[in-house]
Design an enzyme around this catalytic site. Sequence first.
Site, short mmCIF file in Angstrom:
data_model
loop_
_atom_site.label_atom_id
_atom_site.label_comp_id
_atom_site.label_asym_id
_atom_site.label_seq_id
_atom_site.Cartn_x
_atom_site.Cartn_y
_atom_site.Cartn_z
N SER A 1 -11.94 -7.43 0.08
CA SER A 1 -12.28 -5.98 -0.01
C SER A 1 -13.33 -5.91 -1.15
O SER A 1 -14.38 -6.43 -1.44
CB SER A 1 -11.13 -5.31 0.12
OG SER A 1 -11.62 -3.77 0.16
N ASP B 1 -16.77 -4.84 2.07
CA ASP B 1 -16.23 -4.97 3.52
C ASP B 1 -16.31 -4.05 4.40
O ASP B 1 -15.82 -4.05 5.70
CB ASP B 1 -14.88 -5.84 3.66
CG ASP B 1 -13.72 -4.89 3.34
OD1 ASP B 1 -13.95 -4.21 2.20
OD2 ASP B 1 -12.43 -4.99 3.91
N LYS C 1 -8.61 1.88 8.40
CA LYS C 1 -9.58 2.31 7.71
C LYS C 1 -10.92 1.84 8.07
O LYS C 1 -11.05 0.79 8.38
CB LYS C 1 -9.41 2.55 6.22
CG LYS C 1 -9.17 1.03 5.40
CD LYS C 1 -8.99 1.26 4.08
CE LYS C 1 -8.72 -0.09 3.58
NZ LYS C 1 -7.25 -0.56 3.72
N ARG D 1 -4.50 -12.76 -1.44
CA ARG D 1 -5.72 -12.43 -2.11
C ARG D 1 -5.47 -12.94 -3.51
O ARG D 1 -4.39 -12.87 -4.21
CB ARG D 1 -5.58 -10.78 -2.31
CG ARG D 1 -7.26 -10.29 -2.63
CD ARG D 1 -7.47 -8.92 -2.52
NE ARG D 1 -7.34 -8.50 -1.11
CZ ARG D 1 -7.66 -7.11 -0.94
NH1 ARG D 1 -7.90 -6.13 -2.25
NH2 ARG D 1 -7.52 -6.52 0.21
N THR E 1 2.31 3.75 1.03
CA THR E 1 0.80 3.39 0.52
C THR E 1 0.40 2.15 1.50
O THR E 1 1.10 1.23 1.55
CB THR E 1 0.69 3.16 -0.82
OG1 THR E 1 1.30 4.27 -1.69
CG2 THR E 1 -0.84 3.16 -1.04
N ASP F 1 -17.40 0.05 0.47
CA ASP F 1 -17.37 -0.89 -0.24
C ASP F 1 -17.69 -2.39 0.49
O ASP F 1 -18.14 -2.22 1.47
CB ASP F 1 -15.68 -0.95 -0.64
CG ASP F 1 -14.75 -1.41 0.62
OD1 ASP F 1 -15.25 -1.12 1.87
OD2 ASP F 1 -13.77 -1.39 0.26
N ASP G 1 -14.69 -1.07 4.72
CA ASP G 1 -13.60 -0.30 5.26
C ASP G 1 -13.22 1.13 4.38
O ASP G 1 -12.56 1.80 4.84
CB ASP G 1 -12.46 -1.21 5.41
CG ASP G 1 -11.63 -1.67 4.32
OD1 ASP G 1 -12.37 -1.51 3.40
OD2 ASP G 1 -10.60 -2.38 4.28
N ARG G 2 -13.99 1.21 3.23
CA ARG G 2 -13.80 2.09 2.44
C ARG G 2 -15.03 3.12 2.44
O ARG G 2 -16.07 2.47 2.61
CB ARG G 2 -13.30 2.04 1.05
CG ARG G 2 -11.81 1.46 0.98
CD ARG G 2 -11.38 1.05 -0.60
NE ARG G 2 -9.86 0.86 -0.47
CZ ARG G 2 -9.17 -0.17 -0.02
NH1 ARG G 2 -9.63 -1.11 0.25
NH2 ARG G 2 -7.86 -0.30 -0.19
N GLU H 1 -5.67 7.78 3.02
CA GLU H 1 -5.04 7.43 1.78
C GLU H 1 -5.97 7.73 0.77
O GLU H 1 -7.12 7.84 0.96
CB GLU H 1 -4.48 6.19 1.70
CG GLU H 1 -5.78 4.75 1.90
CD GLU H 1 -5.19 3.69 1.61
OE1 GLU H 1 -4.02 3.52 1.25
OE2 GLU H 1 -5.85 2.60 1.47
#
Length: 592
Positions: free
Chosen positions: A148, A304, A415, A52, A377, A302, A306-307, A401
């Site tokens: 993300s 993409d 997630k 990233r 994490t 978010d 996944d959150r 998380e």
Amino acid sequence: MSSLQSLVQEWLRMDQNEATRKEIQLLLANADTDELEKRMRSRIEFGTAGLRGRMEAGWSRMNDLIVIQASQGFCAYVLKHIYDASDRGVVVAHDHRHNSERWAILTAAAFISTGVKVYLHKGLVHTPMVPFSVKRLNAACGVMITASHNPKQDNGYKVYWENAVQIIEPHDKGISESIKQNLEPKTWDVSSVASSPLCVDRTAEMREAYFASLSTLCLRQSDNAASPLKFVNTSMHGVSDPFMQTAFAEFGFPAFVPVPEQQQPDPEFPTVKFPNPEEKGALDLAIRIADRHAADYILAQDPDSDRFAAVERRSDGSFIAFTGDQLGTLFASAVLEQYKASGKPLHRLAMVASTVSSKMIGTMAAAEGFKFEECLTGFKFIGNTALRLVQEGYEVPFGYEEAIGFMFGSEIRDKDGVAASMVFAELVTALRLRGKTASSHLQELYERYGYFQTSNSYFICNDPPTIDRIFARIRNFDGTGTSDKPSYPRTIAGLMVTYVRDLTLWYDSASPTHTPALPRSSGHMVQFQAESIADGTRITLTTRTSGTEPKIKYYLEGSGKDAEAVRQLLPRVVAELAEVWMEARKNGLGRS
């Protein structure tokens, strides 16, 4: 050490993208040595998060050449370590960011050139579709091109192993070495993606299967259809809107109210500085839309998807945003209630959370009799921990998380912002039928299990040596510490430090051997527990470096019987952490 000139010449020899070639040629012509050093001296690191970084030319950036090399190295590693990988294939997908589609195609072409089957998703998908597809298709691995919720200048290369979970050690190091052994591009020709029988399109089938799987989380479709609640949804300029529309229909809900300015995919993210629902101000536009439509709740994913984040409208018309830990508590309570109703023995139920997340689920588990396990994490650890617990005979229907990442069911061990949105919408609908709201139910949970409050944030530091000095000082706070026997701060905000776990040095003050149960952390990560002798109020404070951003993150949670005492304590802890432990002003640390 290679000379800067040789690094530049090697780049120009390999790179066939005219735009990025011109970037380097212009820097060379302008004799911009400083910028060339930044771009060329070090190579972008492949870690458990994959790649990233900023989209620019150079070995330390994200660009065509880096993606080709990463794909070649990853492919070689997979072929070496996974049986029948060529036939099982790789799942490749992308989000809407600049270059995402092109890099997905370059990735596919690299695998095809080595004779590996590629399941290339057509169009934009949300990240959970990749692990879902890896599992459903029994693929050898997966690649998602996304950054993300990073700023618009960034993009990334996220990888999944054959178990449909993000990679962990030692695969990250093995893939990194394999990339270095496969740097010479085999092909820049992407025509095979359209012509090769090795490139297979199962997009429609996987989407249909995903929603069929998602619908198994729906428990009260008739109640959903009759719900008087009104929802606003924001996709944060990302890919989630069509997925959310279909999910709402599958669960029987009336259509949500979208945030028009953020509804369609836009790689420029024009209405937000950082496209992260957690960032201050990111949900301001959604709140205005919710206020205009008198909506009860805001759902947010978010870019993409996944959150997931959520906001509740109070009875006085004001709005309250839930933290990731508060949502995790609400979800855990709902999963527990459903599991109890099933009649299954509670000792077979397990839930997972990262070590920096709230300890409230652990308290809940101790009171109710189910298993709770914490891990490092990141969902690479949460997903793998869940799989291990399943092998041990547990059911693991939930993990989370604090960074608003939530995992539901057994199909996706990662997630999923769409799944979390739907579980939340159904939860608050059920609560409404009982005359409750999400926030009132949360207060009931506090009364039952104890009051927990978090205060999570970060310091900004762009200088790695400064970060190292800060953590070295914390490990030798009074000047008597050694590498074998560190000396950490003994008090904070008037509380006595009762426990220290340093996953960088691999030290645990409570263990007879001083060896932690959790594995080492690749970056700095130290967790402290402290307690008030007077009233038993406790804190857990974790400080760690970020693997993807120039940040020192901290995760602070206070707990106790007196909610007001906890609320007053947390700012004092943060102040001492900043000025005494971190020496923020002396070290030039930025604040969020």
